[in-house]
Write a protein that holds these residues in place. Structure first.
Motif, short mmCIF file in Angstrom:
data_model
loop_
_atom_site.label_atom_id
_atom_site.label_comp_id
_atom_site.label_asym_id
_atom_site.label_seq_id
_atom_site.Cartn_x
_atom_site.Cartn_y
_atom_site.Cartn_z
N LEU A 115 2.89 -1.36 15.41
CA LEU A 115 3.27 -0.17 14.64
C LEU A 115 3.97 -0.57 13.35
N ALA A 116 4.84 -1.58 13.41
CA ALA A 116 5.53 -2.06 12.21
C ALA A 116 4.53 -2.61 11.19
N HIS A 117 3.49 -3.28 11.68
CA HIS A 117 2.43 -3.78 10.81
C HIS A 117 1.76 -2.64 10.07
N ARG A 118 1.41 -1.60 10.79
CA ARG A 118 0.73 -0.46 10.17
C ARG A 118 1.66 0.31 9.23
N LEU A 119 2.92 0.39 9.58
CA LEU A 119 3.88 1.05 8.70
C LEU A 119 4.00 0.30 7.37
N LEU A 120 4.04 -1.02 7.43
CA LEU A 120 4.12 -1.83 6.22
C LEU A 120 2.92 -1.57 5.32
N VAL A 121 1.72 -1.59 5.88
CA VAL A 121 0.51 -1.36 5.09
C VAL A 121 0.50 0.06 4.52
N SER A 122 0.93 1.02 5.33
CA SER A 122 0.95 2.41 4.89
C SER A 122 1.92 2.60 3.73
N ARG A 123 3.12 2.04 3.85
CA ARG A 123 4.12 2.20 2.79
C ARG A 123 3.67 1.49 1.52
N ALA A 124 3.00 0.35 1.67
CA ALA A 124 2.47 -0.35 0.49
C ALA A 124 1.42 0.51 -0.19
N GLY A 125 0.54 1.15 0.60
CA GLY A 125 -0.49 2.00 0.04
C GLY A 125 0.07 3.23 -0.64
N GLN A 126 1.25 3.67 -0.21
CA GLN A 126 1.89 4.83 -0.81
C GLN A 126 2.70 4.49 -2.05
N GLY A 127 2.70 3.21 -2.42
CA GLY A 127 3.40 2.80 -3.62
C GLY A 127 4.89 2.61 -3.44
N ALA A 128 5.32 2.23 -2.24
CA ALA A 128 6.75 2.01 -2.01
C ALA A 128 7.28 0.92 -2.94
N GLU A 129 8.55 1.03 -3.32
CA GLU A 129 9.14 0.05 -4.22
C GLU A 129 9.25 -1.31 -3.55
N SER A 130 9.26 -2.36 -4.36
CA SER A 130 9.24 -3.72 -3.86
C SER A 130 10.39 -4.05 -2.90
N PRO A 131 11.66 -3.62 -3.17
CA PRO A 131 12.73 -3.94 -2.22
C PRO A 131 12.49 -3.37 -0.83
N GLU A 132 11.93 -2.15 -0.75
CA GLU A 132 11.63 -1.57 0.56
C GLU A 132 10.55 -2.38 1.27
N LEU A 133 9.50 -2.76 0.55
CA LEU A 133 8.44 -3.55 1.14
C LEU A 133 8.96 -4.92 1.58
N ALA A 134 9.83 -5.52 0.77
CA ALA A 134 10.40 -6.82 1.13
C ALA A 134 11.17 -6.72 2.44
N GLU A 135 11.91 -5.62 2.61
CA GLU A 135 12.67 -5.43 3.84
C GLU A 135 11.73 -5.27 5.03
N LEU A 136 10.64 -4.52 4.85
CA LEU A 136 9.68 -4.35 5.94
C LEU A 136 8.98 -5.67 6.27
N VAL A 137 8.65 -6.47 5.26
CA VAL A 137 8.04 -7.77 5.49
C VAL A 137 8.99 -8.69 6.25
N ILE A 138 10.24 -8.73 5.81
CA ILE A 138 11.23 -9.59 6.45
C ILE A 138 11.42 -9.19 7.91
#
Length: 273
Positions: A115-138
């Protein structure tokens, strides 16, 4: 046929969506990367050869390829395989592991991690800002490595001294954020000498929210204060508070307050200056 779609990139990471429909079961030519690559399977099953180690990747088992290792893939012909490649710089992996990063590693994936994997891809597709994506990746990569090692940060929850240290650390990080609303998770982690993964987990345990959500909430409070004081240049306000742009400010204020900044101004009866 192999299709690679770049999804997003940030400080020390990048995301790609990979889709393959192979015509044969032959191994692909070996690739070598200077970074670390975590591959999570969305659908399908395929074999991966990293240097001399063979792995079978499927939705329940991701794998990590180390920097400088040779990677080859073999797919079943005529079957659609889909995966997400999370590329991490050696520096980011070192911060996540606190030591020399591992090379080839099979990484078990449970439902929560899927689920976390899919959330990361979804938020990236929605144009989430880089700090949020970095937190999800970490969080995702850290959880995958933690699950593989069989240890969990939550083992220390019952120890009063550990909890006190964690609380004090989070309080100091909150103070750092208050002083600099643009500081990233990695920058904050370096300041308090914790790994980004450990800080992210501790912050969520103490505050009930992610570091990104907390930062955006604090930004919203500052925006409300400025609007109430008569600030009418929202683009300048967005830049002052560290938002990506005017639209990011509007979106965040709407999420937090249930209305955009212009409606907040009307509600507070603040005339433009």
């Amino acid at each position: 046929m192999r299709t690679v779609t770049h999804i997003a990139a940030g400080d020390g990471f990048s995301l790609e969506r990979v889709k393959i429909r192979a015509e044969s079961a032959a191994w692909s030519p070996p690739e070598v990367t200077a970074a670390y690559r975590v591959v999570l399977v969305r659908s399908g099953t395929f074999r991966a050869r990293v240097d001399d180690q063979l792995l079978l990747a499927d939705p329940a088992l991701a794998y990590l390829g180390g920097a400088g290792q040779e990677l080859s893939i073999a797919h079943r012909p005529g079957i659609d395989d889909s995966c997400t490649a999370v590329t991490c710089s050696p520096g980011l992996m070192r911060e996540l592991t606190g030591d020399e990063p591992p090379n080839t590693t099979a990484l078990p994936v449970n439902g929560r991690l899927a689920l976390a994997h899919r959330l990361l891809v979804s938020r990236a597709g929605q144009g989430a800002e880089s700090p949020e994506l970095a937190e999800l990746v970490i969080d995702l990569v850290g959880d995958l490595l933690t699950a593989q090692a069989g240890t969990h940060q939550t083992q220390a929850r019952g120890r009063a001294a550990t909890l006190a240290r964690r609380r004090a650390m989070v309080e100091s990080v909150r103070a750092l954020i208050a002083d600099d609303l643009t500081a990233s998770l990695r920058e904050l982690a370096q300041t308090v000498a914790w790994s980004p993964y450990r800080l992210s987990r501790a912050f969520h345990q103490e505050t009930g929210m992610t570091l990104t959500a907390y930062r955006n909430r604090l930004r919203t409070m500052r925006a409300l204060q400025a609007i109430e004081a008569g600030h009418d240049d929202l683009a300048a306000l967005a830049a002052d508070l560290g938002f990506a742009d005017h639209a990011h400010l509007t979106r965040t204020v709407r999420e937090e307050c249930g209305m955009p900044p212009v409606a907040v101004r009307r509600l507070l009866a603040v005339p433009p200056r």
